[in-house]
Design a protein around this motif. Sequence first.
Motif, PDB file in Angstrom:
ATOM      1  N   ASP A 117     -56.220  59.800 -57.388  1.00 36.83           N
ATOM      2  CA  ASP A 117     -56.262  60.446 -58.699  1.00 36.83           C
ATOM      3  C   ASP A 117     -57.642  61.032 -58.977  1.00 36.83           C
ATOM      4  O   ASP A 117     -57.759  62.171 -59.469  1.00 36.83           O
ATOM      5  CB  ASP A 117     -55.907  59.436 -59.798  1.00 36.83           C
ATOM      6  CG  ASP A 117     -54.445  59.006 -59.747  1.00 36.83           C
ATOM      7  OD1 ASP A 117     -53.686  59.584 -58.945  1.00 36.83           O
ATOM      8  OD2 ASP A 117     -54.079  58.081 -60.491  1.00 36.83           O
ATOM      9  N   HIS A 118     -58.688  60.255 -58.676  1.00 32.68           N
ATOM     10  CA  HIS A 118     -60.048  60.736 -58.936  1.00 32.68           C
ATOM     11  C   HIS A 118     -60.382  61.935 -58.067  1.00 32.68           C
ATOM     12  O   HIS A 118     -60.969  62.916 -58.545  1.00 32.68           O
ATOM     13  CB  HIS A 118     -61.069  59.633 -58.691  1.00 32.68           C
ATOM     14  CG  HIS A 118     -62.481  60.114 -58.778  1.00 32.68           C
ATOM     15  ND1 HIS A 118     -63.139  60.287 -59.980  1.00 32.68           N
ATOM     16  CD2 HIS A 118     -63.362  60.502 -57.815  1.00 32.68           C
ATOM     17  CE1 HIS A 118     -64.355  60.749 -59.750  1.00 32.68           C
ATOM     18  NE2 HIS A 118     -64.517  60.889 -58.453  1.00 32.68           N
ATOM     19  N   ALA A 119     -60.028  61.866 -56.785  1.00 35.25           N
ATOM     20  CA  ALA A 119     -60.335  62.974 -55.872  1.00 35.25           C
ATOM     21  C   ALA A 119     -59.657  64.259 -56.339  1.00 35.25           C
ATOM     22  O   ALA A 119     -60.284  65.322 -56.401  1.00 35.25           O
ATOM     23  CB  ALA A 119     -59.907  62.624 -54.454  1.00 35.25           C
ATOM     24  N   CYS A 120     -58.372  64.171 -56.683  1.00 39.60           N
ATOM     25  CA  CYS A 120     -57.653  65.368 -57.144  1.00 39.60           C
ATOM     26  C   CYS A 120     -58.230  65.883 -58.456  1.00 39.60           C
ATOM     27  O   CYS A 120     -58.346  67.096 -58.654  1.00 39.60           O
ATOM     28  CB  CYS A 120     -56.171  65.052 -57.308  1.00 39.60           C
ATOM     29  SG  CYS A 120     -55.282  64.793 -55.758  1.00 39.60           S
ATOM     30  N   ARG A 121     -58.601  64.957 -59.327  1.00 41.79           N
ATOM     31  CA  ARG A 121     -59.133  65.372 -60.627  1.00 41.79           C
ATOM     32  C   ARG A 121     -60.469  66.106 -60.481  1.00 41.79           C
ATOM     33  O   ARG A 121     -60.685  67.162 -61.092  1.00 41.79           O
ATOM     34  CB  ARG A 121     -59.301  64.144 -61.518  1.00 41.79           C
ATOM     35  CG  ARG A 121     -59.740  64.463 -62.947  1.00 41.79           C
ATOM     36  CD  ARG A 121     -59.562  63.258 -63.852  1.00 41.79           C
ATOM     37  NE  ARG A 121     -60.290  62.094 -63.368  1.00 41.79           N
ATOM     38  CZ  ARG A 121     -59.712  60.990 -62.906  1.00 41.79           C
ATOM     39  NH1 ARG A 121     -58.385  60.914 -62.851  1.00 41.79           N
ATOM     40  NH2 ARG A 121     -60.431  59.974 -62.499  1.00 41.79           N
ATOM     41  N   THR A 122     -61.372  65.572 -59.659  1.00 41.07           N
ATOM     42  CA  THR A 122     -62.686  66.212 -59.517  1.00 41.07           C
ATOM     43  C   THR A 122     -62.596  67.508 -58.725  1.00 41.07           C
ATOM     44  O   THR A 122     -63.315  68.468 -59.004  1.00 41.07           O
ATOM     45  CB  THR A 122     -63.701  65.243 -58.883  1.00 41.07           C
ATOM     46  OG1 THR A 122     -65.015  65.787 -59.014  1.00 41.07           O
ATOM     47  CG2 THR A 122     -63.413  64.994 -57.410  1.00 41.07           C
ATOM     48  N   LEU A 123     -61.683  67.577 -57.757  1.00 43.03           N
ATOM     49  CA  LEU A 123     -61.497  68.821 -57.017  1.00 43.03           C
ATOM     50  C   LEU A 123     -60.896  69.900 -57.914  1.00 43.03           C
ATOM     51  O   LEU A 123     -61.300  71.066 -57.854  1.00 43.03           O
ATOM     52  CB  LEU A 123     -60.597  68.589 -55.802  1.00 43.03           C
ATOM     53  CG  LEU A 123     -61.187  67.737 -54.674  1.00 43.03           C
ATOM     54  CD1 LEU A 123     -60.120  67.418 -53.634  1.00 43.03           C
ATOM     55  CD2 LEU A 123     -62.374  68.435 -54.017  1.00 43.03           C
ATOM     56  N   ARG A 124     -59.963  69.506 -58.749  1.00 40.98           N
ATOM     57  CA  ARG A 124     -59.351  70.481 -59.652  1.00 40.98           C
ATOM     58  C   ARG A 124     -60.354  70.963 -60.707  1.00 40.98           C
ATOM     59  O   ARG A 124     -60.383  72.143 -61.062  1.00 40.98           O
ATOM     60  CB  ARG A 124     -58.138  69.855 -60.331  1.00 40.98           C
ATOM     61  CG  ARG A 124     -57.259  70.869 -61.060  1.00 40.98           C
ATOM     62  CD  ARG A 124     -56.056  70.196 -61.648  1.00 40.98           C
ATOM     63  NE  ARG A 124     -55.181  71.148 -62.332  1.00 40.98           N
ATOM     64  CZ  ARG A 124     -54.147  70.795 -63.090  1.00 40.98           C
ATOM     65  NH1 ARG A 124     -53.857  69.525 -63.248  1.00 40.98           N
ATOM     66  NH2 ARG A 124     -53.416  71.717 -63.669  1.00 40.98           N
ATOM     67  N   TYR A 125     -61.186  70.049 -61.189  1.00 38.54           N
ATOM     68  CA  TYR A 125     -62.176  70.415 -62.199  1.00 38.54           C
ATOM     69  C   TYR A 125     -63.173  71.436 -61.656  1.00 38.54           C
ATOM     70  O   TYR A 125     -63.635  72.318 -62.387  1.00 38.54           O
ATOM     71  CB  TYR A 125     -62.905  69.154 -62.661  1.00 38.54           C
ATOM     72  CG  TYR A 125     -63.965  69.409 -63.713  1.00 38.54           C
ATOM     73  CD1 TYR A 125     -63.625  69.564 -65.056  1.00 38.54           C
ATOM     74  CD2 TYR A 125     -65.313  69.496 -63.354  1.00 38.54           C
ATOM     75  CE1 TYR A 125     -64.590  69.806 -66.019  1.00 38.54           C
ATOM     76  CE2 TYR A 125     -66.289  69.743 -64.309  1.00 38.54           C
ATOM     77  CZ  TYR A 125     -65.924  69.890 -65.642  1.00 38.54           C
ATOM     78  OH  TYR A 125     -66.881  70.132 -66.588  1.00 38.54           O
ATOM     79  N   ASN A 126     -63.511  71.317 -60.374  1.00 37.38           N
ATOM     80  CA  ASN A 126     -64.509  72.197 -59.767  1.00 37.38           C
ATOM     81  C   ASN A 126     -63.898  73.329 -58.951  1.00 37.38           C
ATOM     82  O   ASN A 126     -64.604  74.014 -58.212  1.00 37.38           O
ATOM     83  CB  ASN A 126     -65.440  71.373 -58.865  1.00 37.38           C
ATOM     84  CG  ASN A 126     -66.304  70.408 -59.659  1.00 37.38           C
ATOM     85  OD1 ASN A 126     -67.280  70.791 -60.285  1.00 37.38           O
ATOM     86  ND2 ASN A 126     -65.935  69.130 -59.639  1.00 37.38           N
TER      87      ASN A 126
END
Length: 209
Positions: A117-126
Amino acid sequence: MNNLPTCLRCTYELRDDETGRQLCFRCEDRAAQNLAAIPGPRGLYAQLAQHLQRGSSSGGPAVSGSKAAPAPLRLDVLNLQSAGGPVLGPLEGWVRVWEEAGHADLNEAGSLQQRVDHACRTLRYNLRWAAEAGPAVDEFVHELEVVERTLRGTTGGEKPPRRIVVTCPCEQPLRVTLDTRGLTCPRCRTEYGHSEVLRLPLAERRAAA
């Protein structure tokens, strides 16, 4: 020869409002959709738990009507769920790459689901930054598509696209599928579009091995 700037992923010409970008808006949107489909309690990664037991590929949880030993677990699903497997491994790998560029934060704490969840969230944010100036963004989008397609094929009963091996005129074997939008030969650097790469001759068996 056409020297107009093109999207690194789909190789289509960039429009006037996409000038200076590495990805066209369409490829960026597709990457955002893939990043949204993977995480969360109903996401593709969480759905893997419903497919751990052999014979449970219908989408619902496996149900046993007897006290017999449960069916053997599917090793391919266990591999997809693992920390270094083909889902979390690539996702966190790209977080590390972007973190080195100052545009992401790696967090390896918590459960595997929380890390996904964290990896997808930070990749999507950037993602917008990556589409404009991120390193190797075409490779990132390609790997993300492979992850999403693999998860969807496992949880939705869809078989991944069949891979074939064709041969570039320089004799370099190239592995492609019917979904391949285009690629660049690693030996001679010739660029092929979708229709062009599918017109290349099939490789001989020993070349494809």
